[in-house]
Design a protein around this motif. Structure first.
Motif, PDB file in Angstrom:
ATOM      1  N   ASN A   1       3.742   7.785  -8.701  1.00 32.71           N
ATOM      2  CA  ASN A   1       3.319   7.610  -7.317  1.00 32.71           C
ATOM      3  C   ASN A   1       1.869   8.002  -7.105  1.00 32.71           C
ATOM      4  N   LYS A   2       1.539   9.206  -7.536  1.00 29.66           N
ATOM      5  CA  LYS A   2       0.191   9.691  -7.240  1.00 29.66           C
ATOM      6  C   LYS A   2      -0.855   8.800  -7.896  1.00 29.66           C
ATOM      7  N   THR A   3      -0.597   8.408  -9.137  1.00 23.83           N
ATOM      8  CA  THR A   3      -1.570   7.580  -9.842  1.00 23.83           C
ATOM      9  C   THR A   3      -1.732   6.228  -9.150  1.00 23.83           C
ATOM     10  N   ALA A   4      -0.609   5.616  -8.788  1.00 21.62           N
ATOM     11  CA  ALA A   4      -0.701   4.318  -8.108  1.00 21.62           C
ATOM     12  C   ALA A   4      -1.488   4.451  -6.807  1.00 21.62           C
ATOM     13  N   LEU A   5      -1.244   5.541  -6.112  1.00 18.42           N
ATOM     14  CA  LEU A   5      -1.937   5.740  -4.827  1.00 18.42           C
ATOM     15  C   LEU A   5      -3.430   5.963  -5.040  1.00 18.42           C
TER      16      LEU A   5
ATOM     17  N   ALA B   1       0.816  -1.217   0.000  1.00 19.42           N
ATOM     18  CA  ALA B   1       0.000   0.000   0.000  1.00 19.42           C
ATOM     19  C   ALA B   1       0.849   1.266   0.000  1.00 19.42           C
ATOM     20  N   THR B   2       1.808   1.333   0.883  1.00 19.53           N
ATOM     21  CA  THR B   2       2.551   2.587   1.002  1.00 19.53           C
ATOM     22  C   THR B   2       3.900   2.565   0.281  1.00 19.53           C
ATOM     23  N   ASP B   3       4.608   1.445   0.364  1.00 16.54           N
ATOM     24  CA  ASP B   3       5.904   1.385  -0.315  1.00 16.54           C
ATOM     25  C   ASP B   3       5.743   1.051  -1.793  1.00 16.54           C
ATOM     26  N   GLY B   4       4.924   0.053  -2.073  1.00 20.22           N
ATOM     27  CA  GLY B   4       4.719  -0.343  -3.460  1.00 20.22           C
ATOM     28  C   GLY B   4       4.127   0.782  -4.291  1.00 20.22           C
ATOM     29  N   ASN B   5       3.208   1.507  -3.697  1.00 20.20           N
ATOM     30  CA  ASN B   5       2.600   2.637  -4.406  1.00 20.20           C
ATOM     31  C   ASN B   5       3.390   3.930  -4.223  1.00 20.20           C
ATOM     32  N   ARG B   6       4.447   3.851  -3.463  1.00 19.53           N
ATOM     33  CA  ARG B   6       5.439   4.929  -3.355  1.00 19.53           C
ATOM     34  C   ARG B   6       4.884   6.197  -2.697  1.00 19.53           C
TER      35      ARG B   6
END
Lengths: 332, 650
Positions: B466-470, B430-435
């Motif tokens: 990052n933002k898009t993945a999040l 959630a946090t590292d993978g999505n940066r």
């Protein structure tokens, strides 16, 4: 003679536990105020958040990164590199790669080195005499030798400064860059880096060992001149190169063994409650061992120097008043 | 319970978003983009290329015939070509100007430059070489030579096909932007004169920018690559022929259908391995790995990572449509790692690659997933890099987790060569993978709706990746994975071998989810505001025989998202409120027999874009002191060791 000096050094260190305890306390005391500042920053950031529970019970890397994003000063040094053996690698790697420190920690390190310089006179005096000198004698010797050790320290600082500012840059930046520019194989590049580390490390050790014996000659022979002591140290190292190198290598090997053991046993973050103190105690044991090894370098080198003296008259004539030169101990 | 609400309506925002949507839908349309008969794609630009590498001179000599079809609704009287390698012709190219803006840039050495020169250009047999000129549609930089325009002898009508013959020479650079040579390793990308994309609004041929990638039409690439004999070649497409051509050289012919680019690599050192991806419902794929010898033993990691991407990408989005995929393990210092090209990816490993660390697995998965988001769904990376980089980053994190790949933190020491695995820190999806950390520090740098090539070069990736993945993961948690999976699969299916625009994705989201999520894209796509919900105050005090609990929840950021607020009481009861998150603040007051224990905003962490999650909760039994003690003691020992290290110098 090398083995005898090495064993003799251990005896001198172990027979002066107050020095070990004192230096350990000094290292701890120097670091604690900064740790208190960091503790305040961590507590302030966590506040009443439930994130504190995760941080206390294990590692909350999510929180940690959020903390880091707003941290500055010493808070910025609170990274995962503080965990277990990564800490050791971080420090050794930082020296070999000439990475700088933050201003606050550079200032602390400078002050710490200065205090060591002051106490070095007492430590070497104690190890040379091989008998109790009590606090009066210890600090008397420290005070008596301080200014000359400081002068020697300034010379050493200049030499180390040249090494890191110019030689390191030339070897590990420029030469490494040229040697590896067209390399397509990482292993070969690392091999070159290792060779250059070795070259730089050899210079570092050469300077280190020379100044070690300069300090010993300054204290043991009650010399006033830092330059004179340095010249005498160079002469000593030149005359006894094999023994000096062998002793340094044995001590370095002991350090590597300690580091290897630490690599296997270093605790991780640990949990909450008593584990906090358990983990802390474990790491303190390692730090104590490192300190003892540092003192063993000093004691064994002192032992080697003293064992290598032809006779007591070889030393500069000491004044037989307290704190007299430890060389007087050898006059029979 | 009392609830206080403050704040404006957002009807006007919704209206504005509808207007923007309509506007966006009109961009980038190609009228004749249906697949050609017997093909999977429109095949608007097909290339036959013959290129020779002069290893000693580090030069390429090539000729190509482009069969191009105008699939737009309008005639065109000129052609526009990308000449990407001219980005490294001199320091005044737009690419290098932007690269300097990004900072930390070392000027190239004299022998590092690259360039490409078109020596001949003919259309319908008419010589046009002398009429070529350089244009700079993005920034007017007269020194930039990365886009070339040539007038046509006569206009090309809609759906008309013309043949274009081009000859060129090129100087291979030392590595720039994943292109160039080091030693006898070559990675050759964006290397040939390549047409821009003509759509109904005109040519879409951007200059080469430091922070963005590429965009091209689909076609058939038939490429003959001549290299020194003994050099192994890998390229987009499938090898169909290899012949010795004398003079110590060999010609390798690769053919790829329904792809929009071709890259190739060559080196005498590659070790070749092959495995087949097999799945009960997905097509078989032959995986060809070109491995550096020093990475022997890492074959399986590359194959397993690629197979994981093909499997989950195929199951979640749609089948990988080609029967082959080449994985290139790039040379050290080649700068060519971690890049995607149709049916060919570059991974990136290290000599020491611990088993618990995700290198090379993660980058391999990422680039293999680009085959779906970039390769098959042909997004315009110049303008909407988030549509492939963000989708791929999100997918990569999801695949890493689904495949159960170990993913521990491992900082590197001693010049970056020696890793040490920190087993206390397992990186989360959630946090590292999505940066999240990178996004947190640069959340307001740019709005994704701004064309990516206009983003600030130093921070563009934080917005695109990052933002898009999040926000995709936020959408997954908001709608549920089954819904998001259907959205992505529908979008993938509709835009296979086509060029979607942002509005095409947004409309798919609304349609499949059955909700109007325009408000969400207003916040995440059209804006650069940050999300930050926080507990402002939390008290629980005795009032007679009951406790009065007051929780004030605050919106500190300007961005809005509905959140749950959960208050937990000592008797174990939990009260969940649903706050639309619009007002600056909401206050919940409870009169209950039990004292409160804690309050949490968004306890399920749906809103992964919240940049400060620590302030999302408060407890009346805080443990900050304990955590502070623990971590300050840990740091204390680090500092003691630092001091002892300095004691070496005494």
């Amino acid at each position: 003679m090398t083995t005898r000096a090495w064993l003799d050094g251990w005896g001198r260190v172990l027979r002066a536990p107050a020095i070990v305890a004192g230096m350990f306390a000094l290292t701890l005391a120097a670091a604690v105020p900064f740790a208190l500042v960091l503790r305040g920053e961590i507590e302030a950031h966590l506040g009443r958040s439930l994130a504190a529970a995760a941080a206390a019970d294990g590692v909350s890397y999510d929180w940690w990164q959020e903390f880091s994003s707003q941290a500055s000063g010493i808070g910025a040094t609170f990274t995962p590199l503080v965990l277990g053996f990564a800490s050791t690698l971080d420090h050794v790697s930082s020296v070999l790669d000439a990475n700088g420190e933050t201003a606050a920690l550079a200032g602390l390190a400078a002050a710490y080195v200065l205090v060591w310089t002051f106490l070095s006179g007492g430590i070497l005096d104690r190890y040379a005499r091989q008998r109790r000198t009590r606090a009066y004698g210890f600090f008397g010797a420290s005070g008596a030798c301080f200014w000359r050790l400081l002068r020697l320290g300034l010379i050493a600082a200049a030499v180390y400064g040249l090494l890191f500012a110019y030689v390191h840059r030339w070897l590990l930046d420029e030469a490494y860059g040229r040697l590896t520019r067209d390399l397509a194989v990482e292993r070969t590049a690392f091999l070159w880096r290792a060779v250059l580390y070795a070259a730089f490390g050899a210079l570092l050790v050469a300077v280190n060992v020379t100044f070690d014996y300069a300090k010993i000659r300054l204290v043991v022979e009650d010399r006033q001149s830092a330059v004179g002591a340095l010249r005498a140290a160079v002469a000593f190292v030149a005359r006894h190169t094999d023994r000096v190198i062998a002793l340094y290598a044995v001590n370095a090997l002991a350090f590597l063994v300690l580091v290897a053991v630490w690599a296997w046993t270093a605790p991780g973050a640990g949990g909450a409650g008593w584990m906090i103190w358990g983990t802390f105690a474990g790491t303190q044991m390692y730090l104590l061992a490192r300190l003892v090894l540092k003192l063993q370098f000093m004691a064994s080198q002192t032992a080697l120097f003293q064992a290598s003296l032809a006779h007591a008259g070889y030393t500069a004539a000491p004044s037989p008043v307290w704190p007299e030169s430890p060389a007087a101990e050898s006059i029979r | 319970m009392r609830r206080a609400r403050l704040g404006p309506s957002i009807v006007s925002l919704l209206l504005l978003s509808c207007l923007i949507n309509v506007e966006a839908q009109q961009q980038g349309v190609q009228q004749f983009d249906a697949p050609q008969a017997g093909a999977r794609s429109p095949r608007a630009a097909s290339y036959e290329i013959d290129v020779t590498l002069d290893h000693a001179a580090r030069r390429l000599t090539g000729r190509e015939t482009i069969r191009w079809r105008n699939i737009s609704a309008n005639p065109t009287s000129e052609l526009q070509f990308h000449l990407y390698w001219n980005a490294w012709r001199d320091p005044e190219s737009t690419w290098l100007r932007e690269r300097r803006l990004a900072g930390a840039f070392t000027p190239p050495r004299a022998d590092a430059w690259g360039s490409i020169d078109v020596t001949r250009l003919r259309v319908r047999g008419v010589e046009l070489t002398s009429q070529k000129r350089f244009i700079a549609p993005d920034d007017g930089n007269a020194a930039d030579q990365t886009v070339m325009a040539v007038p046509l002898p006569s206009a090309a009508a809609p759906n008309e096909t013309i043949d274009i013959e081009v000859e060129w020479t090129a100087k291979v650079p030392r590595p720039f932007a994943r292109t160039g040579y080091v030693g006898d390793y070559y990675f050759i990308a964006q290397w040939f004169p390549k047409l821009g994309v003509l759509d109904d609004t005109g040519w879409n041929t951007h200059q080469f920018h430091a922070a963005t990638e590429f965009y091209a039409d689909y076609g058939v690439y038939d490429v003959r690559i001549t290299v020194p004999r003994g050099f192994v070649v890998g390229a987009s497409g499938r090898q169909v022929e290899r012949t010795d051509v004398g003079s110590g050289q060999a010609r390798h012919r690769y053919r790829g259908e329904d792809i929009h680019d071709v890259a190739w690599t060559t080196s005498p050192d590659f070790v070749e391995a092959r495995q087949t991806f097999v799945h009960p419902t997905l097509p078989r794929v032959e995986m060809r790995l070109l491995l550096r010898p020093e990475h022997a033993g890492q074959e399986q990691r590359h194959f397993e990572a690629t197979a994981a991407a093909l499997r989950y990408g195929g199951e979640w989005f749609g089948p990988y449509p080609y029967d082959h995929l080449t994985i290139v393990d790039p040379a050290f210092q080649s700068g060519s790692g971690g890049m995607e090209y149709p049916t060919l990816i570059t991974a990136g490993s290290r000599w020491i690659a611990p088993a618990l660390v995700s290198q090379p697995d993660r980058v391999t998965i990422h680039e293999a997933l680009h085959q779906f988001w970039y390769g098959v769904v042909g997004t315009n990376e110049f303008e909407h890099a988030w549509m492939d980089e963000g989708f791929t980053t999100f997918s990569e994190a999801r695949v890493m987790e689904a495949a159960g790949m170990p993913n521990y933190l491992a900082p590197r020491f001693f010049g970056g060569f020696i890793p040490w695995t920190i087993r206390d820190i397992h990186l989360s999806r959630a946090t590292d993978g999505n940066r999240l950390p990178g996004y947190r520090d640069h959340a307001e740098a740019d709005a994704p709706s701004t064309p990516t090539f206009r983003h600030w070069p130093a921070t563009a990736t934080y917005i695109s990746y990052n933002k898009t993945a999040l926000w995709l993961h936020t959408l997954e948690r908001h709608l549920g994975w089954p819904v998001l999976q259907r959205i992505l699969a529908t979008y993938f299916d509709r835009w296979t071998f086509r060029h979607p625009q942002p509005a095409d994705f947004f409309s798919t989201v609304n349609e499949v989810s059955g909700r109007d999520l325009g408000w969400f894209f207003d916040e995440t796509y059209r804006g650069s505001n940050v999300f930050d919900y926080a507990v402002q105050s939390f008290t629980s005090t005795r009032a007679g025989d009951r406790y009065r609990t007051v929780a004030a929840i605050e919106r500190r950021g300007e961005a809005i998202f509905p959140v749950e607020v959960v208050t937990t009481f000592r008797d174990g009861q939990r009260v969940t409120e649903r706050w639309d998150g619009r007002d600056r603040r909401v206050i919940y007051t409870y009169e209950r027999p039990s004292e409160a224990l804690s309050v949490e905003v968004d306890p399920r962490r749906v809103l992964l874009l919240d940049v400060h999650y620590t302030n999302n909760s408060a407890t009346l039994a805080p443990r900050a002191r304990e955590a502070g003690l623990k971590w300050s003691l840990t740091w204390l020992t680090w500092l003691q060791e630092l001091l002892l290290t300095y004691a070496f110098f005494v």
